[in-house]
Design a protein around this motif. Structure first.
Motif, PDB file in Angstrom:
ATOM      1  N   HIS A   5       4.923  21.661  -5.297  1.00  0.00           N
ATOM      2  CA  HIS A   5       5.701  22.886  -5.119  1.00  0.00           C
ATOM      3  C   HIS A   5       5.301  23.563  -3.808  1.00  0.00           C
ATOM      4  O   HIS A   5       4.121  23.598  -3.453  1.00  0.00           O
ATOM      5  N   SER A   6       6.294  24.106  -3.122  1.00  0.00           N
ATOM      6  CA  SER A   6       6.030  24.738  -1.824  1.00  0.00           C
ATOM      7  C   SER A   6       5.191  26.003  -1.957  1.00  0.00           C
ATOM      8  O   SER A   6       4.622  26.479  -0.964  1.00  0.00           O
ATOM      9  N   GLY A   7       5.083  26.545  -3.175  1.00  0.00           N
ATOM     10  CA  GLY A   7       4.266  27.736  -3.368  1.00  0.00           C
ATOM     11  C   GLY A   7       2.778  27.457  -3.367  1.00  0.00           C
ATOM     12  O   GLY A   7       1.966  28.391  -3.264  1.00  0.00           O
ATOM     13  N   ASN A   8       2.390  26.195  -3.489  1.00  0.00           N
ATOM     14  CA  ASN A   8       0.968  25.847  -3.413  1.00  0.00           C
ATOM     15  C   ASN A   8       0.473  25.998  -1.983  1.00  0.00           C
ATOM     16  O   ASN A   8       1.208  25.723  -1.026  1.00  0.00           O
ATOM     17  N   THR A   9      -0.787  26.396  -1.841  1.00  0.00           N
ATOM     18  CA  THR A   9      -1.365  26.523  -0.500  1.00  0.00           C
ATOM     19  C   THR A   9      -2.490  25.516  -0.251  1.00  0.00           C
ATOM     20  O   THR A   9      -2.851  25.284   0.894  1.00  0.00           O
ATOM     21  N   ILE A  10      -3.033  24.928  -1.300  1.00  0.00           N
ATOM     22  CA  ILE A  10      -4.020  23.860  -1.128  1.00  0.00           C
ATOM     23  C   ILE A  10      -3.281  22.615  -0.655  1.00  0.00           C
ATOM     24  O   ILE A  10      -2.213  22.301  -1.176  1.00  0.00           O
ATOM     25  N   PRO A  11      -3.823  21.894   0.331  1.00  0.00           N
ATOM     26  CA  PRO A  11      -3.136  20.696   0.826  1.00  0.00           C
ATOM     27  C   PRO A  11      -2.817  19.721  -0.299  1.00  0.00           C
ATOM     28  O   PRO A  11      -3.631  19.500  -1.197  1.00  0.00           O
ATOM     29  N   LYS A  12      -1.623  19.134  -0.228  1.00  0.00           N
ATOM     30  CA  LYS A  12      -1.172  18.245  -1.301  1.00  0.00           C
ATOM     31  C   LYS A  12      -2.100  17.047  -1.472  1.00  0.00           C
ATOM     32  O   LYS A  12      -2.327  16.594  -2.587  1.00  0.00           O
ATOM     33  N   TRP A  13      -2.676  16.552  -0.363  1.00  0.00           N
ATOM     34  CA  TRP A  13      -3.560  15.384  -0.489  1.00  0.00           C
ATOM     35  C   TRP A  13      -4.774  15.731  -1.344  1.00  0.00           C
ATOM     36  O   TRP A  13      -5.254  14.901  -2.119  1.00  0.00           O
ATOM     37  N   PHE A  14      -5.265  16.987  -1.219  1.00  0.00           N
ATOM     38  CA  PHE A  14      -6.446  17.364  -1.996  1.00  0.00           C
ATOM     39  C   PHE A  14      -6.082  17.581  -3.461  1.00  0.00           C
ATOM     40  O   PHE A  14      -6.876  17.246  -4.350  1.00  0.00           O
ATOM     41  N   LEU A  15      -4.903  18.108  -3.726  1.00  0.00           N
ATOM     42  CA  LEU A  15      -4.464  18.216  -5.117  1.00  0.00           C
ATOM     43  C   LEU A  15      -4.348  16.823  -5.740  1.00  0.00           C
ATOM     44  O   LEU A  15      -4.729  16.620  -6.901  1.00  0.00           O
ATOM     45  N   GLU A  16      -3.829  15.871  -4.974  1.00  0.00           N
ATOM     46  CA  GLU A  16      -3.773  14.488  -5.466  1.00  0.00           C
ATOM     47  C   GLU A  16      -5.179  13.940  -5.698  1.00  0.00           C
ATOM     48  O   GLU A  16      -5.427  13.221  -6.676  1.00  0.00           O
ATOM     49  N   LEU A  17      -6.106  14.288  -4.809  1.00  0.00           N
ATOM     50  CA  LEU A  17      -7.487  13.829  -4.977  1.00  0.00           C
ATOM     51  C   LEU A  17      -8.097  14.379  -6.258  1.00  0.00           C
ATOM     52  O   LEU A  17      -8.818  13.669  -6.972  1.00  0.00           O
ATOM     53  N   ILE A  18      -7.820  15.641  -6.562  1.00  0.00           N
ATOM     54  CA  ILE A  18      -8.293  16.202  -7.830  1.00  0.00           C
ATOM     55  C   ILE A  18      -7.767  15.349  -8.984  1.00  0.00           C
ATOM     56  O   ILE A  18      -8.500  15.024  -9.927  1.00  0.00           O
ATOM     57  N   GLY A  19      -6.491  14.961  -8.895  1.00  0.00           N
ATOM     58  CA  GLY A  19      -5.911  14.129  -9.933  1.00  0.00           C
ATOM     59  C   GLY A  19      -6.581  12.773 -10.053  1.00  0.00           C
ATOM     60  O   GLY A  19      -6.806  12.270 -11.164  1.00  0.00           O
ATOM     61  N   VAL A  20      -6.921  12.177  -8.923  1.00  0.00           N
ATOM     62  CA  VAL A  20      -7.623  10.888  -8.935  1.00  0.00           C
ATOM     63  C   VAL A  20      -9.000  11.051  -9.577  1.00  0.00           C
ATOM     64  O   VAL A  20      -9.432  10.226 -10.395  1.00  0.00           O
ATOM     65  N   TRP A  21      -9.688  12.113  -9.233  1.00  0.00           N
ATOM     66  CA  TRP A  21     -11.031  12.383  -9.767  1.00  0.00           C
ATOM     67  C   TRP A  21     -10.979  12.598 -11.279  1.00  0.00           C
ATOM     68  O   TRP A  21     -11.747  11.982 -12.033  1.00  0.00           O
ATOM     69  N   VAL A  22     -10.068  13.448 -11.727  1.00  0.00           N
ATOM     70  CA  VAL A  22      -9.934  13.701 -13.159  1.00  0.00           C
ATOM     71  C   VAL A  22      -9.578  12.402 -13.891  1.00  0.00           C
ATOM     72  O   VAL A  22     -10.143  12.088 -14.946  1.00  0.00           O
ATOM     73  N   SER A  23      -8.671  11.638 -13.322  1.00  0.00           N
ATOM     74  CA  SER A  23      -8.250  10.380 -13.953  1.00  0.00           C
ATOM     75  C   SER A  23      -9.394   9.379 -14.013  1.00  0.00           C
ATOM     76  O   SER A  23      -9.534   8.639 -14.997  1.00  0.00           O
ATOM     77  N   ALA A  24     -10.225   9.355 -12.986  1.00  0.00           N
ATOM     78  CA  ALA A  24     -11.389   8.472 -12.999  1.00  0.00           C
ATOM     79  C   ALA A  24     -12.374   8.902 -14.078  1.00  0.00           C
ATOM     80  O   ALA A  24     -12.939   8.056 -14.793  1.00  0.00           O
TER      81      ALA A  24
END
Length: 202
Positions: A57-76
């Motif tokens: 969503h464009s309302g997010n201010t954290i870079p999208k790559w880092f949000l994806e990284l959080i997802g990778v970390w949680v999934s791991a």
């Protein structure tokens, strides 16, 4: 695919077909995690909305790559290989630095994000995500205050919280229904962050 019956794209009709048409990638491909909802299209619609608004969503201010990284970390942490594979590919594409992506993956794979090529505040965010995933009742207001002191605004703390919560939901959908990546196109994500109905992928 998954351990329960799913309806493939070519057999879908009505509301399910409309949802598939929104979420499909190249060659009418529908990711197995979404196809796992096919017997209850209303839950697929809910999943789609949460995913798009929390992560893309464009309302997010954290870079999208880092949000994806959080997802990778949680999934791991949840040992969800499906989501690790999908979202690491997406994170790598967004980051645009194959060497750094490899180092990040190795750190996550080793369970030691302290050695990852990240800022201290980003490492703290991953620490919060780990607690929220593994020991959520142990989180205190002091931890939120520490994230704030590390430079995250309250809205950004909410972003980290919601991405972590979403991936725990997605991981349990995948693991609980036996989704695999067979037939999936790995690493695609919606391009348009402003339109919830635009699922154009790349």
């Amino acid at each position: 695919m998954s351990w329960i019956k799913t309806i493939p794209y070519e057999q879908a009709t009505g509301k399910l077909r409309k949802l598939y048409d929104r979420v499909k990638g190249p060659d009418d491909n529908v990711d197995n995690i979404m196809m796992s909802h096919s017997l209850r299209p209303h839950t697929m619609e809910g999943h789609m909305a949460i995913y798009k608004y929390v992560l893309h969503h464009s309302g997010n201010t954290i870079p999208k790559w880092f949000l994806e990284l959080i997802g990778v970390w949680v999934s791991a942490l949840n040992e969800c290989e499906y989501c690790v594979e999908h979202h690491f590919a997406g994170m790598k594409r967004l980051l645009g630095d194959d060497v750094r992506a490899k180092e990040l993956f190795e750190a996550i794979n080793d369970g030691d994000v302290d050695v990852a090529p990240l800022t201290d505040s980003q490492k703290m965010a991953l620490g919060y995500a780990a607690m929220l995933t593994l020991t959520p009742s142990g989180i205190t207001e002091d931890i939120i205050s520490a994230l704030r002191s590390a430079g995250f605004e309250d809205g950004e703390i909410l972003e980290i919280n919601q991405v972590t919560a979403y991936f725990n939901y997605a991981n349990r959908t995948v693991l609980g229904l036996g989704c695999n990546t067979e037939g999936d196109v790995i690493g695609l994500s919606p391009n348009n962050p402003d339109d919830p109905d635009d699922w154009g992928h790349s």
